[in-house]
Design an enzyme around this catalytic site. Structure first.
Site, mmCIF file in Angstrom:
data_model
loop_
_atom_site.group_PDB
_atom_site.id
_atom_site.type_symbol
_atom_site.label_atom_id
_atom_site.label_comp_id
_atom_site.label_asym_id
_atom_site.label_seq_id
_atom_site.Cartn_x
_atom_site.Cartn_y
_atom_site.Cartn_z
ATOM 1 C CG HIS A 267 21.413 34.485 51.007
ATOM 2 N ND1 HIS A 267 20.906 34.347 49.753
ATOM 3 C CD2 HIS A 267 21.201 33.562 52.102
ATOM 4 C CE1 HIS A 267 20.449 33.214 50.294
ATOM 5 N NE2 HIS A 267 20.364 32.116 51.829
ATOM 6 C CG HIS A 306 22.531 32.024 41.303
ATOM 7 N ND1 HIS A 306 22.342 30.254 41.849
ATOM 8 C CD2 HIS A 306 21.654 32.587 42.382
ATOM 9 C CE1 HIS A 306 22.118 30.375 42.949
ATOM 10 N NE2 HIS A 306 20.785 31.611 43.479
ATOM 11 C CG ASP A 362 17.935 39.501 45.449
ATOM 12 O OD1 ASP A 362 17.538 39.229 46.005
ATOM 13 O OD2 ASP A 362 19.286 38.318 46.181
HETATM 14 N N1 CMC Z 1 29.857 41.536 39.426
HETATM 15 C C1 CMC Z 1 31.179 41.088 38.756
HETATM 16 N N2 CMC Z 1 31.486 39.958 39.349
HETATM 17 C C2 CMC Z 1 31.341 38.895 39.510
HETATM 18 C C3 CMC Z 1 29.970 38.438 39.841
HETATM 19 C C4 CMC Z 1 29.153 40.059 39.978
HETATM 20 N N3 CMC Z 1 27.648 40.291 40.408
HETATM 21 N N4 CMC Z 1 30.205 37.942 41.037
HETATM 22 C C5 CMC Z 1 31.039 36.987 40.481
HETATM 23 N N5 CMC Z 1 32.110 37.754 39.809
HETATM 24 C C6 CMC Z 1 33.003 37.347 39.265
HETATM 25 C C7 CMC Z 1 33.718 36.978 39.924
HETATM 26 O O1 CMC Z 1 34.204 38.101 40.319
HETATM 27 C C8 CMC Z 1 34.764 36.019 39.680
HETATM 28 O O2 CMC Z 1 35.291 36.344 38.674
HETATM 29 P P1 CMC Z 1 37.558 35.396 38.539
HETATM 30 O O3 CMC Z 1 36.940 34.495 38.192
HETATM 31 O O4 CMC Z 1 37.580 36.722 37.377
HETATM 32 O O5 CMC Z 1 37.943 35.849 39.588
HETATM 33 C C9 CMC Z 1 33.938 35.099 39.043
HETATM 34 O O6 CMC Z 1 32.934 36.051 38.243
HETATM 35 C C10 CMC Z 1 33.516 34.022 40.094
HETATM 36 O O7 CMC Z 1 32.499 34.555 40.782
HETATM 37 P P2 CMC Z 1 32.392 33.862 42.908
HETATM 38 O O8 CMC Z 1 32.291 34.544 43.536
HETATM 39 O O9 CMC Z 1 33.471 32.955 42.439
HETATM 40 O O10 CMC Z 1 30.869 33.246 42.549
HETATM 41 P P3 CMC Z 1 30.312 32.366 43.391
HETATM 42 O O11 CMC Z 1 29.536 31.613 42.649
HETATM 43 O O12 CMC Z 1 31.225 31.773 44.732
HETATM 44 O O13 CMC Z 1 29.341 33.539 43.907
HETATM 45 C C11 CMC Z 1 27.566 35.315 44.163
HETATM 46 C C12 CMC Z 1 27.996 33.768 43.850
HETATM 47 C C13 CMC Z 1 26.504 34.829 43.870
HETATM 48 C C14 CMC Z 1 27.694 35.564 45.674
HETATM 49 C C15 CMC Z 1 28.308 36.132 43.265
HETATM 50 O O14 CMC Z 1 28.111 35.953 41.809
HETATM 51 C C16 CMC Z 1 28.273 37.847 43.620
HETATM 52 O O15 CMC Z 1 28.865 37.924 44.858
HETATM 53 N N6 CMC Z 1 26.881 38.426 43.010
HETATM 54 C C17 CMC Z 1 26.558 39.650 43.743
HETATM 55 C C18 CMC Z 1 25.789 39.665 45.391
HETATM 56 C C19 CMC Z 1 24.528 38.795 44.238
HETATM 57 O O16 CMC Z 1 23.816 39.162 43.543
HETATM 58 N N7 CMC Z 1 23.940 37.709 45.444
HETATM 59 C C20 CMC Z 1 22.374 36.940 45.123
HETATM 60 C C21 CMC Z 1 22.708 35.770 44.774
HETATM 61 S S1 CMC Z 1 20.743 35.140 44.352
HETATM 62 C C22 CMC Z 1 19.834 35.386 45.870
HETATM 63 C C23 CMC Z 1 19.994 34.380 46.628
HETATM 64 O O17 CMC Z 1 19.934 33.549 46.573
HETATM 65 O O18 CMC Z 1 20.885 35.098 47.551
#
Ligand code: CMC
Length: 428
Positions: A267, A306, A362
């Site tokens: 986050h 996201h 971010d």
């Molecule tokens: N790098 C590589 N793969 C990713 C990433 C990433 N940053 N984000 C998602 N994926 C992949 C994930 O491995 C999954 O693949 P598969 O379907 O093969 O298992 C797919 O994309 C869907 O990901 P998810 O984890 O189910 O998606 P989510 O909606 O639960 O997670 C998130 C959203 C923001 C936590 C995630 O995208 C992430 O960890 N991003 C990196 C951390 C980040 O930049 N966070 C800041 C968010 S914006 C500011 C805020 O609001 O806090």
């Protein structure tokens, strides 16, 4: 025809008409679906609330597919161009842009509350010299509730309004003291003749000069970043704010919990993680190898992806433009080239394209913060300062919402059935 969903229970053949309102059904309407007299009723299973609306809200709208973000109906692009953080905070809290006299009163009221009680200053002095500023920040926000017992009167409109002002005014002071503490520098008292971001920069960076003068480009860039981070509907920390606030805890305690949720690397801690990642990659030539490792599941591309945006985060686009203005003053951040190359490759790569992973807010914000002289540990704190307005607006909306009760999710129990206690000597 009425807007309803017809559900047929194949086990009993019974049919149920469930009303659809605002594109949602009420989960409680599913309770009537049961197969036996002692059946509790049908629940939905939704870990991480991926498809559950916890509230009706009038504050922030996001269209994740189109990359649209509106605060109270105003596009984020227009606010970033024309508004200030303080004006935007008023908009989030009260639903309308302030008139000139309203803005003047609001600005004055916030300025009246910027100082911290000396005992809070002493409390902050007690933290370890290398304590993470975000830990200091969230602990100190929680401790503020000890100074303001009226904060418990959450049903008292006047008490609520004064504590909202206190929190918005005091978070920059806490953040600045957390920073000065880590540098071993004396705390600088607020200067209410300065603008909101100007005063924050003063409390952070003033040395021996009697009056601190910030660079107007950097001051404006910080204010724009504050506008962009002010609210983002039901994210993890806002859900924490609403969840804690739903037990009628005071706003300081609720906000400390929200800040704790923001701290995590998925986050608000992501901006810090992005900078660490860029440093670790070290050079443009290492980018393809890093992308390959991410695709193999060995870590994430921080600052990408996201839960809601499935296209380019509109905030990231504005931040990229702001970065250009900042770098003209500070000089180019050498890590920018690595970030641009990561973005270029990721936006062409099927792994990221098929998962709709785009840069989020971010990805570039940390590069600006670093160029402005902030250490990476301060990045989540810089997120928490403006998000305070959003947390408070959401908290206040929740308290006024007759639909809301104490937050209390259900569970699907899959553990052991009833069994008899075994004395310790007889256990195998
Ligand atoms: N790098 C590589 N793969 C990713 C990433 C990433 N940053 N984000 C998602 N994926 C992949 C994930 O491995 C999954 O693949 P598969 O379907 O093969 O298992 C797919 O994309 C869907 O990901 P998810 O984890 O189910 O998606 P989510 O909606 O639960 O997670 C998130 C959203 C923001 C936590 C995630 O995208 C992430 O960890 N991003 C990196 C951390 C980040 O930049 N966070 C800041 C968010 S914006 C500011 C805020 O609001 O806090």
């Amino acid at each position: 025809m009425a807007d309803t969903l017809t559900i047929t229970d194949n086990r009993t053949g019974k049919q149920y008409e469930i009303p659809i309102e605002h594109g949602a059904i009420r989960a409680m309407d599913l309770r009537q679906i049961r197969t036996a007299a002692d059946d509790f009723g049908l629940m939905t299973y939704d870990p991480a609330f991926q498809n559950t609306a916890n509230c009706k809200s009038r504050i922030t709208f996001i269209d994740g597919d189109k990359g649209v973000l509106l605060y109270r109906g105003y596009p984020i692009e227009q606010l970033a161009e024309h508004s200030t953080y303080l004006e935007t905070a008023y908009l989030l809290l009260y639903g309308e842009l302030p008139t000139a006299p309203q803005l003047q009163t609001w600005t004055k009221e916030i300025a009246q509350h910027t100082m911290l009680h000396e005992n809070i200053k002493k409390l902050m002095e007690g933290f370890q010299y290398d304590a993470h500023p975000m830990s200091i920040f969230l602990s100190t926000v929680g401790a503020l509730s000890t100074n303001y017992p009226d904060a418990k009167k959450i049903a008292d409109e006047q008490a609520r309004q004064v504590n909202i002002r206190r929190l918005i005014a005091k978070v920059p002071s806490i953040a600045a003291y957390a920073y000065r503490h880590s540098m071993g520098r004396p705390y600088i008292y607020p200067d209410n003749a300065l603008s909101f971001p100007g005063n924050f920069l003063n409390m952070l960076f003033r040395m021996t000069e009697p009056v601190y003068q910030s660079n107007p480009v950097l001051e404006r860039a910080l204010d724009v970043l504050f506008i962009l981070h002010a609210d983002h509907e039901q994210n993890c920390s806002t859900a924490a704010m609403r969840g804690i606030g739903s037990s009628q805890a005071d706003p300081y305690s609720s906000l400390a919990g929200a800040a704790a949720a923001l701290y995590g690397p998925l986050h608000g801690g992501a901006n810090e993680a992005v900078l660490r990642m860029l440093k670790e990659i070290g050079s443009i030539s290492h980018v393809p190898d890093f992308i390959t490792r991410v695709k193999r599941g060995e870590g994430r591309l921080m600052g990408f992806g996201h839960r809601v945006y499935k296209s380019y985060d509109p905030r990231a686009r504005i931040i990229k433009q702001t970065a250009d203005a900042v770098f003209e003053v500070t000089g180019r951040n050498p890590l920018l080239d690595i970030a641009l190359e990561l973005e270029r490759i990721a936006l062409e790569d099927d792994y990221f394209v098929s998962r709709k992973l785009y840069p989020n807010v971010d990805f570039y914000s940390g590069l600006i913060y670093q160029a402005m002289g902030f250490p990476v540990e301060m990045f989540p704190v810089l997120f928490a300062i403006p998000r305070t307005a959003g947390w408070l607006a959401q908290w206040d909306e929740m308290l006024r919402d007759a639909d809301q009760k104490i937050a209390r999710p259900r569970q699907v129990y899959i553990g052991s059935g009833p069994r008899d206690f075994v004395p310790v000597g007889q256990r195998k």
